[in-house]
Design an enzyme around this catalytic site. Sequence first.
Site: not given
Length: 395
Positions: A327, A200
Amino acid sequence: MGKMIYMDNAATTRVNEDVFEAMIPYYKEEFGNASSIYEIGQNSRKAVENARNSVAKFLGADPKEIYFTSGGTESDNWAIRGIAEALKNKGNHIITSKIEHHAVLHVCEYLEKHGYDVTYLDVDSEGIVDLNQLENAITDKTILITIMFANNEIGTIQPIKKIGEIATKHNVLFHTDAVQAVGAVDINVKEMGIDLLSLSGHKINGPKGIGALYIRRGINIQPFMIGGAQERRKRGGTENVPGIVGLGKAIEIKAAHLEENKAKLSEMRDYLIEQILEKVPYTRLNGATGENRLPGNVNVCFEFIEGESMLLLLNMHGIAGSSGSACTSGSLDPSHVLLAIGLPHEIAHGSLRLSISIDNTKEEIDFVVENLAKIINRLREMSPLYEDFIKGENK
């Protein structure tokens, strides 16, 4: 409040200035669609392929094995679901670990509801998978092993090369979520026996909304994004050219400074750990140590406190940290990673993750530890559990 001391780089990172500058032309002058045949479209296409080359070089891969995605979550989803669908006639068994990112765990839970069998491997007290348990879990129905390269909460680095050897020995594909590891440690997909790898951009001082999936040449995998012919008909959708350029530039910068940054961050990490353990009693370090830990990761648990209050008080002092994965920061449940390494709920609730970057300084670490010690002491003074503990100690 003065300058913020940012120590949550495992959640996201500041975009590097050179990365930002490299992206700007592809928002303005070179805005063409990379699938178009006219000049500004082809200029965008060239920029995309240059970035693909940069990512491939860092991983020891071929550029044609790199596919751009929207980020780590999409890459994980594509790797696992794409292989599961492509190989469903061969088998329905997947092996993972109990400490994976939810982008992996939730996909596995989804697949279980659709006829797949998933084995969740235990980890030891440092968060390392048992290689014997892994090998013993493989059956003639096993189609995929998905084990993260390095844990996003406790920083433990897995024995990736050995896992790759086991997978190769049994003719099973091996995927690794390397979102936290890329840019922090050396990676060579060929030498390590990795078949698929997720990464990412925003974890390596690149932009958000861009990632990549390495897929070894010859692997049969179903597309995840169905649409146009982009990414060699594997991932439809107009290319995010500025994001791809930013990812390529970010990984080039990481590659150029990998060893010096690793050495600096490891030294700062160890100093931060040492200071916390020395100045805050009843504190536990979570995860592995030394070379088996990400250079910038510190994760500790403070007994007799609750993590959310600690984070709010740190924020009031201009310090940004985390209690675990960004998250799941809205969840009241303790970290599944900390529970998996054997911590009881009451201790896991008092966790703190500090993930540093090369922009942090020793002076900032000292400031953080000084204020952290005061905050922990303040919270413990309000804790009936701590009061009972102290009374027991003084008997």
